[in-house]
Design an enzyme around this catalytic site. Structure first.
Site, PDB file in Angstrom:
ATOM      1  N   TYR A 133       1.295 -10.137  20.131  1.00  0.00           N
ATOM      2  CA  TYR A 133       0.502 -11.271  20.627  1.00  0.00           C
ATOM      3  C   TYR A 133      -0.740 -11.476  19.768  1.00  0.00           C
ATOM      4  CZ  TYR A 133      -2.540 -13.931  23.810  1.00  0.00           C
ATOM      5  OH  TYR A 133      -3.392 -14.875  24.367  1.00  0.00           O
ATOM      6  N   SER A 185      -7.364 -16.778  20.424  1.00  0.00           N
ATOM      7  CA  SER A 185      -7.807 -15.734  21.354  1.00  0.00           C
ATOM      8  C   SER A 185      -8.785 -14.789  20.678  1.00  0.00           C
ATOM      9  CB  SER A 185      -6.593 -14.935  21.841  1.00  0.00           C
ATOM     10  OG  SER A 185      -6.989 -13.805  22.597  1.00  0.00           O
TER      11      SER A 185
END
Length: 285
Positions: free
Chosen positions: A190, A177
């Protein structure tokens, strides 16, 4: 304000049918060219979002596809099955929670037993939950779910898959990401898992290269998937993707070609240990 995304919110893990607008997974647009003909792919989290787009693209490129999903995501899984029904691919849907090693072992075993081989492992399943109160709001249950879904499951699946991948000069494609490079304070757990996945990708590429297995990753930016309304404050979505150089969020269909490229021996046979950004212009270095 980004008029494309009205304020909306769902309970995790979220469903595609409840999103406004519905994401584009390439159902109408993706055209295959046989890049993955004869291959078998296992895609985690293939019921919706990027995972569904990758499943559609891989099937249209000639691969047989197994995909995992949480049991509560059954409606989305059925939509993925319907989308793949227009191809000649053999399809194996597997409802499972990947947060224990035995489940991950079983997923790989079923894929090989029922589809005959394993050439491509796509570690796409992920979990996030934005926290308004920062580190003080990071409870143990939340942290455990994030780490086990995003990191433990990836490593367990790789461990189970490698004996099959090396026998066929296979490949692994991990989903990381932009959060690995530009972390949000509300996503500290995360974002840290995504940075770790970058490290794991490079590490495994070095280890598995001599065994004939390529390992790469795709780093998406803001992509319109059920993860967003299920894990972000409703009003925040009205700005979703507006901070990218291209000024908008991406669609899952715009990410899937990167996964196809990295899985293709003809196109990426000498590509390993890299992270390919699909970020709307945000840097991944």
């Amino acid at each position: 304000m980004n008029d494309q995304f009205p304020a909306q919110q769902q309970e995790p893990p979220g469903l595609t049918s409840e999103m406004t607008p519905r994401p584009d997974h390439g159902e109408e647009s993706y055209v295959g060219h046989g890049r993955l003909a004869g291959k078998v792919a296992l895609i985690t989290g293939g019921d919706s979002g990027i995972g569904r787009a990758v499943a559609i693209a891989y099937a249209r490129e000639g691969a047989d596809v197994a995909f995992t999903y949480l049991p509560e995501e059954e409606p989305d899984a059925q939509e993925t099955l319907e989308a793949l029904g227009s191809t000649d691919a053999k399809v194996l849907p597997i409802p499972v929670d990947l947060r224990d090693s035995r489940s991950c072992d079983e997923v790989v075993r079923r894929t090989v037993d029922e589809l005959g081989a394993l050439d491509v492992l796509v570690n796409n399943a992920g979990y996030q939950m934005a926290r308004g109160d920062g580190i003080d709001d990071l409870d143990d249950e939340h942290l455990d779910r994030t780490m086990k879904t995003n990191l433990y499951a990836l490593l367990w699946l790789v461990r189970a898959a490698v004996p099959h991948l090396e026998s066929r000069n296979g490949s692994i494609v991990n989903n990381t990401s932009i959060q690995a490079y530009q972390p949000s304070t509300s996503l500290v757990d995360y974002a840290s898992t995504k940075a770790a996945i970058n490290n794991i990708t490079v590490n495994l590429a070095a280890e598995l290269g001599p065994r004939g297995v390529r390992v790469n990753a795709v780093a998406p930016g803001p992509i319109w998937t059920p993860l967003q309304p299920a894990t972000q404050p409703a009003e925040k979505l009205t700005q979703f993707g507006s901070d990218t150089p291209l000024g908008r969020a991406g669609q899952p269909a715009e990410v899937a070609p990167a996964f196809v490229f990295l899985a293709s021996d003809a196109d990426a046979g000498y590509v390993s240990g890299t992270v390919l950004g699909v970020t709307g212009g945000k840097p991944v270095f």
